[in-house]
Design a protein around this motif. Structure first.
Motif: not given
Ligand code: BGC
Length: 824
Positions: A531-533, A684-687, A731-733, A763-765
């Motif tokens: 998982t991402a987090a 929903i992403k990336h805003f 989003s990152y930008n 936030t994004d990661w």
């Molecule tokens: C991506 C996201 C993603 C996040 C978690 C980032 O690098 O931009 O879209 O959800 O990583 O993996």
């Protein structure tokens, strides 16, 4: 039944959800394929026919893109495998087998290059870690294949494959946007040896197709995008005519890349990746080509079928703030098929210059048998006709004639109805957001030219039905700003008041396990491997659970296999979690037990949108809902819904369209499907304005407010208002000099005050790893609630700013209360 101690299963048997979702993935893919060309009805093929098969995508079909958008599944059915299983007699197995060997060698060489770069980068460590950075900036070059063993015959299929992913844009080079010399040679040999060649394009977005003019034997072109794990089966269904194609393009394919406005300035092409000037204004994609009368290779909404349809418009009616167009769609051809009724509006050119036409609604028919007719109603809010007037800071409708076009594509849509408005109307009065910090000259069309194009609509009485728009009840909506600056005095705030400052900070910064404070991208979760987090478990006793977040958008991104050692699941390293473990330098440590997490790799976002079929979008969402339930994931980190502004954007495959209405409706439909599972939510992403991947953490989108609102925010607005997603990811930008994550205008004025967004914003990661202009405390001040995946430095930054008084305790409470509300 097996006792469930950890995530997934120890049993390798295919589960019932996997079997059901395979079928959904196959149907969705076939429904989204776009038949770009089909001369002399070369397709469909008859059963059991002899075919020679070439191209990288035949053997190593690209199921989806790389990076966090990559979903691991048990197996991908290649075009080769799918066609053989469907009964085709493949005449050149030798060529295919030799390609397989060539490809595996190339992968091993690529792995060495990635590691050599990573070792180099580790001498100067930066935010996201050397391996991930090296991986992102080193795309794998898919080899073309041998020139020998071509054979000869009647029919051949050539599958051209391309891959891309986050962190790097696609290249305007041979091997990516253009053919490699070797691919060109191979195609030439195939076209001179076979009479009828079907070209299949297996790429996340447009590629240059000028070469097709050179090879008249390419009779058919099928765009399959990146179709997920059932690729080969879905392709065979369409090649055999078991499914008549009904997908339509969601982005314009230009004749040449240079035809796109300001194409030469995109991303790395002009040497400046720090600034991205949105000079084309609202004239993005078809809005440009249609208004400026530029020819295209394949236009927006284009897609052929094995049958034909006729469309007759019956009437247009207004019901309060909605317009509805009724049409009769008849299948006039020989086989069953589906058609998409696309409705475009041409708005009056008043004070504001507008695009010639914009999509305002669409609907897809059921499967129509030959001669069968269906009455279709396309309804859309009158608001879809509005434009944003920067001077008034308002959404307005200008008086005049609104020409309504209907048809099976933008090109074939005809002037079918009209709606007249006798006076200007202000729909909504707003405050300015994201002001430009510098002059930006935007593209403007020649006013006389548009007037001439529209004169037909304005002067001639329409042959179709029309009406006078009734706007008496349309009092301008006035937004009350600042309502969300504090937390609501409710039971969530009551819980927050009982928490310590430490607990609140932990809830807002996630659960970080990464000792190096790098916040491993895409693999920071620990209870559910891959998982991402994960959010913090510090307040479980107070009733706030710790929940997992997992990537998408083409399914659920987890590791497929993990080890349990001494009763503990081993959190996968980054090496294990990208490219399915290909980048591992040493053999994975064997544990006491192996556990599996089987997820379905569905078609990528673009392909889901290409179905133009809301019920497929929802069905896909429901399948995702079932899988997030299975693995106990609270937030699915998708849909991705940025505007496909330029075909070279590295993440276009995750996104839906160049059109905001289509992107918004697709995201809303998918969201409704996922969120039909109680307690599960989308992100929903990336805003917003994630149009460039090179230098994605530092690029500044320089953009006018009108363009921002009409094109880049519109889809998010539709998704939020229609389906109330559980979360939004920034989003990152930067946007006009301010990081999206730290942007109060975006996170609070727009999402909350104007749209009434009630979920959480995250936030994004590792967004906050970018220096003083983008900090964890800055995010909270802006109304961005959850800093992901959370690092010790975020925690420290919030503490420090609370002590300094630059972040107020109320701001921390506000975000914590939102998190508590959604997590409980
Ligand atoms: C991506 C996201 C993603 C996040 C978690 C980032 O690098 O931009 O879209 O959800 O990583 O993996």
């Amino acid at each position: 039944m097996q006792m469930k101690e950890f995530s997934g299963t120890k049993d390798l048997t295919e589960r019932s959800y996997e079997i059901a979702h395979k079928q959904i993935a196959r149907e969705a893919a076939a429904e989204g394929f776009v038949l770009l060309k089909n001369e002399a009805h070369v397709l469909p093929f008859s059963e059991n026919c002899e075919i020679a098969l070439f191209g990288a995508g035949a053997v190593k079909t690209v199921k989806g893109g790389t990076g966090s958008g990559n979903v691991y599944s048990r197996h991908t059915v290649s075009v080769w495998e799918g066609m053989e299983k469907a009964g085709f007699q493949i005449t050149n197995r030798n060529w295919l087998e030799s390609y397989e060997r060539l490809y595996e060698d190339a992968r091993m060489k690529w792995k060495e290059i990635v590691w050599a770069r990573a070792d180099e980068l580790s001498k100067k460590p930066r935010g996201i870690g050397p391996l991930f950075e090296a991986y992102m900036i080193t795309p794998f070059d898919i080899p073309a294949g041998e020139l020998s063993g071509i054979g000869a015959g009647d029919k051949a299929v050539f599958v051209l494959a391309r891959n891309a992913g986050e962190g790097a844009d696609r290249r305007l080079e041979k091997g990516d946007y253009y053919l490699l010399d070797q691919e060109h040679e191979l195609l030439k040999a195939v076209c001179s040896s076979y009479k009828k060649v079907v070209l299949i394009i297996n790429a996340g977005g447009a590629v240059d197709l000028e070469f097709t003019e050179e090879f008249p034997n390419i009779k058919s072109i099928l765009y399959i995008s990146q179709p997920g794990q059932e690729a080969g089966h879905a392709v065979s269904d369409v090649l055999l005519g078991k499914v008549s194609p009904s997908g339509k393009l969601t982005a314009t394919w230009p004749l040449r890349y240079e035809d796109i406005p300001f194409a030469e300035e995109y991303s790395y092409l002009n040497g400046d990746t720090d600034h991205d000037y949105y000079r084309q204004g609202i004239f993005v994609g078809y809005r440009y080509f249609d208004t400026f009368e530029k020819p295209v290779r394949y236009g927006f909404g284009h897609g052929l079928s094995y049958t034909n349809f006729s469309i007759k418009i019956k009437d247009i009616i207004q019901n309060n703030d909605t317009l509805s167009l009724t049409a009769l769609v008849q299948n006039t051809g020989p086989v069953a098929g589906k058609e998409v009724l696309q409705v475009y509006a041409s708005c009056p050119q008043g004070r504001l210059q507008k695009e010639y036409r914009r999509l305002t609604g669409f609907a897809k028919t059921k499967l129509l048998q030959p001669s069968e007719t269906e009455e279709i109603i396309v309804s859309f809010p009158i608001r879809a006709l509005a434009s944003f007037d920067e001077k008034m800071c308002a959404w307005i409708l200008e008086k005049g004639r609104y020409g309504i076009f209907a048809g099976g594509s933008l090109e074939t849509a005809t002037y079918s109805a009209f709606a007249d408005l006798q006076e200007d109307v202000v729909l909504e009065l707003l405050r300015h957001i994201c002001p430009l910090g510098e002059e930006l000259e935007e593209l403007t069309p020649d006013a006389d030219c548009i007037r001439k194009k529209r004169s037909v609509l304005e002067e001639e009485p329409s042959k179709g039905p029309g009406l006078l728009l009734a706007v008496d009840g349309f009092a301008a909506k006035q937004v009350v700003y600042g309502r969300y600056d504090g937390a609501d005095e409710d039971e969530n705030l009551a819980i927050v008041k009982k928490l310590s400052r430490e607990q609140k900070i932990k809830l807002c910064t996630g659960d970080f396990t990464d000792k190096n404070d790098q916040g491993a991208i895409g693999a920071a979760g620990w209870t559910i491997p891959g998982t991402a987090a994960q959010t913090s478990s510090c307040a479980v006793e107070e009733g706030v659970p710790s929940v997992a977040l997992a990537d998408g958008p083409a399914g659920i991104r987890l590791v497929m296999e993990y080890q349990v050692i001494d009763g503990k699941p081993i959190v996968p390293t980054l090496e294990e979690s990208i490219e399915g473990g290909l980048l591992l330098r040493e053999e994975k440590k064997k544990g006491d037990e192996t556990w599996y997490q089987f997820c379905t790799a569905f078609p990528v976002g673009t392909l889901i949108a290409q179905t133009w079929n809301r019920s497929i979008m929802k069905q896909f969402g429901r399948a995702i809902g079932e899988e997030v339930d299975e693995f106990n994931i609270r937030f699915w980190l998708a849909p991705g819904m940025n505007i496909q502004r330029n075909p070279l954007c590295g993440r276009n495959f995750e996104y839906y369209s160049e059109d905001p209405l289509l992107a918004g409706i697709t995201a809303a439909s998918v969201t409704e499907g996922v969120q039909s599972r109680p307690g599960r939510g989308v992100t929903i992403k990336h805003f917003a304005c994630n149009s460039q991947e090179n230098n994605r953490m530092h690029v500044d989108a320089v953009i006018s407010e009108r363009t921002l609102r009409e094109i880049y925010l519109k889809g998010f607005e539709i998704a939020v208002k229609t389906s109330q997603p559980m979360a939004i990811m920034t989003s990152y930008n930067l946007i006009n000099g301010i990081h999206a994550a730290n942007n109060y205008d975006l996170c609070t004025k727009l999402a909350r005050d104007e749209w009434d967004f009630g979920g959480i914003i995250m936030t994004d990661w590792t967004t906050t790893n970018q220096g003083p202009d983008c900090t964890a405390a800055g995010c909270l001040r802006a109304g961005n609630d959850l800093i992901m995946p959370g690092r010790q430095s975020d925690h420290d930054n919030i503490n420090m700013e609370l002590d300094a008084g630059t972040l107020s305790p109320e701001e921390l409470d506000r975000s914590t209360a939102r998190i508590v509300k959604v997590l409980r």
